[in-house]
Design a protein around this motif. Structure first.
Motif, short mmCIF file in Angstrom:
data_model
loop_
_atom_site.label_atom_id
_atom_site.label_comp_id
_atom_site.label_asym_id
_atom_site.label_seq_id
_atom_site.Cartn_x
_atom_site.Cartn_y
_atom_site.Cartn_z
N ASN A 28 0.84 -1.20 0.00
CA ASN A 28 0.00 0.00 0.00
C ASN A 28 0.88 1.25 0.00
O ASN A 28 2.04 1.22 0.41
N LYS A 29 0.30 2.34 -0.49
CA LYS A 29 1.05 3.58 -0.70
C LYS A 29 1.55 4.17 0.60
O LYS A 29 2.69 4.63 0.69
N ASN A 30 0.73 4.18 1.66
CA ASN A 30 1.16 4.74 2.94
C ASN A 30 2.35 4.00 3.53
O ASN A 30 3.22 4.59 4.17
N GLN A 31 2.38 2.71 3.29
CA GLN A 31 3.47 1.89 3.79
C GLN A 31 4.81 2.36 3.24
O GLN A 31 5.77 2.53 3.99
N ASP B 267 -3.55 4.52 -6.68
CA ASP B 267 -4.97 4.65 -6.32
C ASP B 267 -5.77 3.38 -6.61
O ASP B 267 -7.01 3.41 -6.65
N PRO C 16 -5.67 -0.09 -4.88
CA PRO C 16 -5.07 -0.92 -3.81
C PRO C 16 -4.85 -2.38 -4.19
O PRO C 16 -3.78 -2.93 -3.90
N ARG C 17 -5.81 -3.01 -4.82
CA ARG C 17 -5.64 -4.43 -5.15
C ARG C 17 -4.55 -4.62 -6.20
O ARG C 17 -3.75 -5.56 -6.11
N GLU D 192 -1.14 -4.14 -4.53
CA GLU D 192 -0.74 -5.33 -3.77
C GLU D 192 -0.18 -6.40 -4.70
O GLU D 192 0.86 -7.01 -4.42
#
Length: 304
Positions: free
Chosen positions: A210-213, A238, A240-241, A244
Protein backbone atom coordinates in the motif's frame (compact mmCIF):
# COMPACT_ATOMS: atom_id res chain seq x y z
CA UNK A 1 18.39 -24.96 17.50
CA UNK A 2 20.41 -21.77 17.39
CA UNK A 3 20.15 -19.75 14.18
CA UNK A 4 23.92 -19.89 13.87
CA UNK A 5 23.55 -23.66 13.50
CA UNK A 6 20.82 -23.25 10.88
CA UNK A 7 23.21 -21.28 8.69
CA UNK A 8 25.94 -23.86 9.29
CA UNK A 9 23.70 -26.74 8.21
CA UNK A 10 21.75 -25.18 5.34
CA UNK A 11 22.75 -23.51 2.13
CA UNK A 12 19.72 -21.24 2.26
CA UNK A 13 17.66 -19.99 5.20
CA UNK A 14 14.17 -18.54 4.71
CA UNK A 15 12.69 -16.57 7.60
CA UNK A 16 9.86 -14.20 8.49
CA UNK A 17 9.49 -11.14 10.68
CA UNK A 18 6.33 -10.33 12.60
CA UNK A 19 5.53 -7.54 15.03
CA UNK A 20 3.38 -7.63 18.18
CA UNK A 21 -0.02 -5.96 17.98
CA UNK A 22 -0.42 -2.58 19.64
CA UNK A 23 -1.18 -2.71 23.38
CA UNK A 24 -4.79 -1.78 22.62
CA UNK A 25 -5.18 -4.69 20.18
CA UNK A 26 -5.96 -8.23 21.38
CA UNK A 27 -2.88 -10.45 21.42
CA UNK A 28 -4.86 -13.22 19.73
CA UNK A 29 -4.55 -11.38 16.43
CA UNK A 30 -0.86 -12.25 16.10
CA UNK A 31 -1.59 -15.89 16.88
CA UNK A 32 -4.09 -15.98 14.04
CA UNK A 33 -1.27 -14.76 11.79
CA UNK A 34 1.11 -17.38 13.18
CA UNK A 35 -1.46 -20.11 12.56
CA UNK A 36 -1.23 -19.25 8.86
CA UNK A 37 2.53 -18.68 8.73
CA UNK A 38 3.33 -22.03 10.36
CA UNK A 39 2.22 -23.93 7.26
CA UNK A 40 4.79 -22.03 5.17
CA UNK A 41 7.57 -23.73 7.16
CA UNK A 42 9.97 -20.83 7.78
CA UNK A 43 13.34 -21.69 9.27
CA UNK A 44 12.77 -19.09 11.96
CA UNK A 45 10.49 -16.18 12.84
CA UNK A 46 11.74 -12.94 14.37
CA UNK A 47 9.58 -10.87 16.70
CA UNK A 48 10.14 -7.11 16.77
CA UNK A 49 9.84 -4.60 19.58
CA UNK A 50 7.47 -2.47 17.53
CA UNK A 51 8.03 1.15 16.58
CA UNK A 52 10.00 2.91 19.29
CA UNK A 53 9.78 -0.14 21.54
CA UNK A 54 6.05 0.44 22.05
CA UNK A 55 5.26 -3.29 22.20
CA UNK A 56 8.40 -4.55 23.94
CA UNK A 57 6.44 -6.12 26.81
CA UNK A 58 4.71 -8.43 24.35
CA UNK A 59 7.79 -9.44 22.40
CA UNK A 60 9.27 -12.03 24.81
CA UNK A 61 6.00 -13.93 25.27
CA UNK A 62 5.29 -14.07 21.53
CA UNK A 63 8.86 -15.21 20.85
CA UNK A 64 8.47 -17.95 23.46
CA UNK A 65 5.15 -19.06 21.96
CA UNK A 66 6.61 -19.16 18.44
CA UNK A 67 9.21 -21.60 19.74
CA UNK A 68 7.15 -23.72 22.13
CA UNK A 69 3.62 -23.63 20.73
CA UNK A 70 4.38 -23.49 17.01
CA UNK A 71 7.63 -25.46 16.93
CA UNK A 72 9.46 -22.78 14.92
CA UNK A 73 12.84 -21.34 15.88
CA UNK A 74 12.35 -17.88 17.34
CA UNK A 75 14.49 -14.76 17.16
CA UNK A 76 13.66 -12.14 19.79
CA UNK A 77 14.52 -8.55 18.97
CA UNK A 78 16.28 -6.74 21.80
CA UNK A 79 16.94 -3.01 21.75
CA UNK A 80 19.35 -1.53 24.26
CA UNK A 81 18.38 2.14 24.23
CA UNK A 82 17.67 3.23 27.81
CA UNK A 83 18.23 -0.38 29.02
CA UNK A 84 20.35 -1.37 32.01
CA UNK A 85 22.52 -4.45 32.25
CA UNK A 86 20.29 -5.83 34.99
CA UNK A 87 17.13 -5.40 32.92
CA UNK A 88 18.83 -6.97 29.93
CA UNK A 89 19.96 -10.00 31.93
CA UNK A 90 16.49 -10.47 33.39
CA UNK A 91 15.01 -10.56 29.91
CA UNK A 92 17.65 -12.87 28.44
CA UNK A 93 17.38 -15.24 31.38
CA UNK A 94 13.61 -15.31 30.94
CA UNK A 95 13.97 -16.13 27.24
CA UNK A 96 16.62 -18.81 27.78
CA UNK A 97 14.59 -20.34 30.59
CA UNK A 98 11.72 -20.73 28.13
CA UNK A 99 13.72 -22.19 25.28
CA UNK A 100 14.55 -19.09 23.21
CA UNK A 101 18.29 -18.87 22.50
CA UNK A 102 18.37 -16.41 19.59
CA UNK A 103 18.66 -12.64 20.04
CA UNK A 104 18.74 -9.84 17.46
CA UNK A 105 20.85 -7.18 19.18
CA UNK A 106 19.82 -3.66 18.18
CA UNK A 107 20.34 -0.15 19.43
CA UNK A 108 16.74 0.86 18.80
CA UNK A 109 15.14 4.17 17.90
CA UNK A 110 15.93 7.24 19.94
CA UNK A 111 12.86 8.61 21.72
CA UNK A 112 11.45 11.73 20.11
CA UNK A 113 13.43 14.78 21.14
CA UNK A 114 16.35 12.76 22.50
CA UNK A 115 19.71 13.21 20.76
CA UNK A 116 21.77 10.51 22.49
CA UNK A 117 21.09 7.09 24.06
CA UNK A 118 20.63 6.74 27.81
CA UNK A 119 21.20 3.65 29.95
CA UNK A 120 24.15 1.27 30.05
CA UNK A 121 24.55 0.83 26.28
CA UNK A 122 25.19 3.54 23.70
CA UNK A 123 25.39 1.40 20.58
CA UNK A 124 24.42 -2.07 19.40
CA UNK A 125 28.06 -3.16 19.54
CA UNK A 126 28.03 -2.49 23.30
CA UNK A 127 25.04 -4.78 23.70
CA UNK A 128 26.66 -7.48 21.54
CA UNK A 129 29.88 -7.36 23.57
CA UNK A 130 27.96 -7.59 26.83
CA UNK A 131 25.79 -10.51 25.68
CA UNK A 132 28.72 -12.48 24.32
CA UNK A 133 30.79 -11.97 27.43
CA UNK A 134 27.89 -12.77 29.76
CA UNK A 135 26.32 -15.71 27.94
CA UNK A 136 29.06 -17.09 25.71
CA UNK A 137 27.71 -19.67 23.26
CA UNK A 138 24.46 -20.17 25.19
CA UNK A 139 22.82 -17.77 22.73
CA UNK A 140 23.12 -17.01 19.05
CA UNK A 141 23.38 -13.28 18.38
CA UNK A 142 22.21 -11.57 15.21
CA UNK A 143 22.83 -8.01 14.12
CA UNK A 144 21.40 -5.51 11.67
CA UNK A 145 23.18 -4.51 8.46
CA UNK A 146 22.38 -1.59 6.18
CA UNK A 147 23.05 -2.08 2.45
CA UNK A 148 22.59 1.66 1.83
CA UNK A 149 24.19 2.71 5.11
CA UNK A 150 22.46 3.63 8.35
CA UNK A 151 20.24 6.69 8.01
CA UNK A 152 22.20 8.40 10.82
CA UNK A 153 25.62 7.72 9.24
CA UNK A 154 26.51 9.72 6.13
CA UNK A 155 29.77 7.85 5.47
CA UNK A 156 29.18 4.31 4.08
CA UNK A 157 32.78 3.31 4.81
CA UNK A 158 32.40 4.32 8.45
CA UNK A 159 29.10 2.46 8.58
CA UNK A 160 30.81 -0.67 7.29
CA UNK A 161 33.52 -0.24 9.91
CA UNK A 162 30.86 -0.16 12.62
CA UNK A 163 29.35 -3.33 11.17
CA UNK A 164 32.73 -5.09 11.31
CA UNK A 165 33.02 -4.07 14.96
CA UNK A 166 29.70 -5.76 15.72
CA UNK A 167 30.84 -8.94 13.99
CA UNK A 168 34.16 -8.89 15.85
CA UNK A 169 32.25 -8.39 19.11
CA UNK A 170 30.37 -11.64 18.60
CA UNK A 171 27.56 -11.39 16.04
CA UNK A 172 26.85 -14.79 14.43
CA UNK A 173 24.73 -13.63 11.51
CA UNK A 174 23.34 -10.44 9.99
CA UNK A 175 19.93 -9.43 8.68
CA UNK A 176 19.78 -6.43 6.38
CA UNK A 177 17.48 -3.47 6.43
CA UNK A 178 14.92 -3.69 3.63
CA UNK A 179 15.98 -2.55 0.17
CA UNK A 180 14.36 -2.36 -3.25
CA UNK A 181 17.42 -2.29 -5.51
CA UNK A 182 19.32 -5.60 -5.55
CA UNK A 183 22.35 -4.00 -7.17
CA UNK A 184 22.86 -1.90 -4.05
CA UNK A 185 22.79 -5.10 -2.00
CA UNK A 186 25.33 -6.79 -4.27
CA UNK A 187 27.73 -3.85 -3.99
CA UNK A 188 27.27 -3.93 -0.22
CA UNK A 189 28.13 -7.65 -0.19
CA UNK A 190 31.32 -6.97 -2.14
CA UNK A 191 32.37 -4.28 0.33
CA UNK A 192 31.51 -6.51 3.29
CA UNK A 193 33.63 -9.30 1.84
CA UNK A 194 36.59 -6.95 1.39
CA UNK A 195 36.11 -5.70 4.97
CA UNK A 196 36.40 -9.26 6.29
CA UNK A 197 32.78 -9.59 7.38
CA UNK A 198 32.50 -13.36 7.11
CA UNK A 199 29.24 -14.22 8.85
CA UNK A 200 26.08 -15.21 6.94
CA UNK A 201 24.03 -12.26 5.69
CA UNK A 202 20.30 -12.61 5.15
CA UNK A 203 18.64 -10.15 2.77
CA UNK A 204 15.65 -8.27 4.19
CA UNK A 205 12.78 -8.03 1.71
CA UNK A 206 9.51 -6.19 2.28
CA UNK A 207 6.65 -6.55 -0.20
CA UNK A 208 5.04 -3.12 -0.46
CA UNK A 209 1.28 -3.50 -0.71
CA UNK A 210 0.00 0.00 0.00
CA UNK A 211 1.05 3.58 -0.70
CA UNK A 212 1.16 4.74 2.94
CA UNK A 213 3.47 1.89 3.79
CA UNK A 214 6.17 2.97 1.36
CA UNK A 215 5.96 6.60 2.50
CA UNK A 216 6.61 5.52 6.11
CA UNK A 217 9.45 3.26 5.03
CA UNK A 218 11.31 5.96 3.14
CA UNK A 219 10.92 8.34 6.08
CA UNK A 220 12.14 5.84 8.68
CA UNK A 221 15.03 4.13 6.94
CA UNK A 222 15.82 6.18 3.83
CA UNK A 223 15.61 3.25 1.40
CA UNK A 224 16.08 4.43 -2.17
CA UNK A 225 13.48 3.64 -4.79
CA UNK A 226 14.61 2.49 -8.27
CA UNK A 227 12.71 3.83 -11.25
CA UNK A 228 11.04 0.49 -11.92
CA UNK A 229 9.57 0.60 -8.43
CA UNK A 230 8.55 4.26 -8.72
CA UNK A 231 6.67 3.51 -11.93
CA UNK A 232 4.70 0.80 -10.15
CA UNK A 233 3.79 3.19 -7.36
CA UNK A 234 2.65 5.90 -9.77
CA UNK A 235 0.65 3.48 -11.89
CA UNK A 236 -1.20 1.75 -9.07
CA UNK A 237 -1.19 4.29 -6.21
CA UNK A 238 -4.97 4.65 -6.32
CA UNK A 239 -5.70 0.99 -7.08
CA UNK A 240 -5.07 -0.92 -3.81
CA UNK A 241 -5.64 -4.43 -5.15
CA UNK A 242 -3.46 -3.83 -8.20
CA UNK A 243 -0.72 -2.29 -6.03
CA UNK A 244 -0.74 -5.33 -3.77
CA UNK A 245 -0.38 -7.63 -6.76
CA UNK A 246 2.42 -5.49 -8.17
CA UNK A 247 4.16 -5.36 -4.78
CA UNK A 248 4.07 -9.14 -4.45
CA UNK A 249 5.40 -9.53 -7.99
CA UNK A 250 8.22 -7.05 -7.36
CA UNK A 251 9.28 -8.76 -4.13
CA UNK A 252 9.15 -12.14 -5.87
CA UNK A 253 11.45 -10.87 -8.64
CA UNK A 254 13.86 -9.53 -6.03
CA UNK A 255 13.98 -12.88 -4.23
CA UNK A 256 14.45 -14.91 -7.41
CA UNK A 257 17.35 -12.67 -8.40
CA UNK A 258 18.88 -12.86 -4.91
CA UNK A 259 18.69 -16.65 -4.89
CA UNK A 260 20.40 -16.72 -8.30
CA UNK A 261 23.13 -14.54 -6.80
CA UNK A 262 23.60 -17.08 -4.04
CA UNK A 263 22.32 -15.17 -1.04
CA UNK A 264 22.53 -17.19 2.19
CA UNK A 265 19.10 -16.18 3.41
CA UNK A 266 15.92 -14.22 2.78
CA UNK A 267 14.22 -12.50 5.71
CA UNK A 268 10.69 -11.55 4.67
CA UNK A 269 9.19 -8.57 6.48
CA UNK A 270 5.62 -9.89 6.50
CA UNK A 271 3.97 -6.85 8.15
CA UNK A 272 1.72 -9.51 9.72
CA UNK A 273 0.06 -10.12 6.36
CA UNK A 274 0.06 -13.90 6.13
CA UNK A 275 -1.70 -13.96 2.75
CA UNK A 276 1.09 -11.88 1.20
CA UNK A 277 3.76 -14.15 2.67
CA UNK A 278 1.87 -17.17 1.37
CA UNK A 279 1.77 -15.79 -2.17
CA UNK A 280 5.49 -15.05 -2.18
CA UNK A 281 6.44 -18.42 -0.73
CA UNK A 282 4.30 -20.10 -3.37
CA UNK A 283 5.96 -18.05 -6.11
CA UNK A 284 9.48 -19.07 -5.08
CA UNK A 285 8.69 -22.55 -3.71
CA UNK A 286 10.57 -24.48 -6.40
CA UNK A 287 13.72 -22.41 -6.01
CA UNK A 288 13.45 -22.59 -2.25
CA UNK A 289 13.20 -26.39 -2.29
CA UNK A 290 16.21 -26.57 -4.58
CA UNK A 291 18.28 -24.41 -2.24
CA UNK A 292 17.03 -25.84 1.04
CA UNK A 293 19.33 -28.84 1.23
CA UNK A 294 22.26 -29.22 3.62
CA UNK A 295 25.15 -26.86 3.20
CA UNK A 296 28.20 -28.32 1.52
CA UNK A 297 30.72 -27.72 -1.21
CA UNK A 298 27.89 -26.98 -3.63
CA UNK A 299 26.90 -23.79 -1.76
CA UNK A 300 26.72 -20.99 -4.29
CA UNK A 301 28.24 -18.22 -2.23
CA UNK A 302 30.41 -19.90 0.38
CA UNK A 303 31.96 -16.64 1.54
CA UNK A 304 28.66 -15.49 3.03
Amino acid sequence: MKIKELFEKKRFVFSFEIFPPKPTTPLERIYNTLDELKGLKPDFISVTYGAGGSTRDRTPQIAIDVKNNYGIESLAHLTCIEATREETCDLINFLIGNGVHNILALRGDLPQGQSAPKGDFRHAVDLVSFLREKYGQAISIGGAAYPEGHIECEDPIKDLRYLKQKVDAGVDFLITQLFFDNELFYRFMERADIAGINVPISAGIMPVVNKNQIERIVTLCGASLPQKFVRILHRYADEPRSLEEAGIAYATDQIVDLIAFGVRGIHLYTMNKAHVARRIVSNVSTLRETMHGPKGEEALYEGR
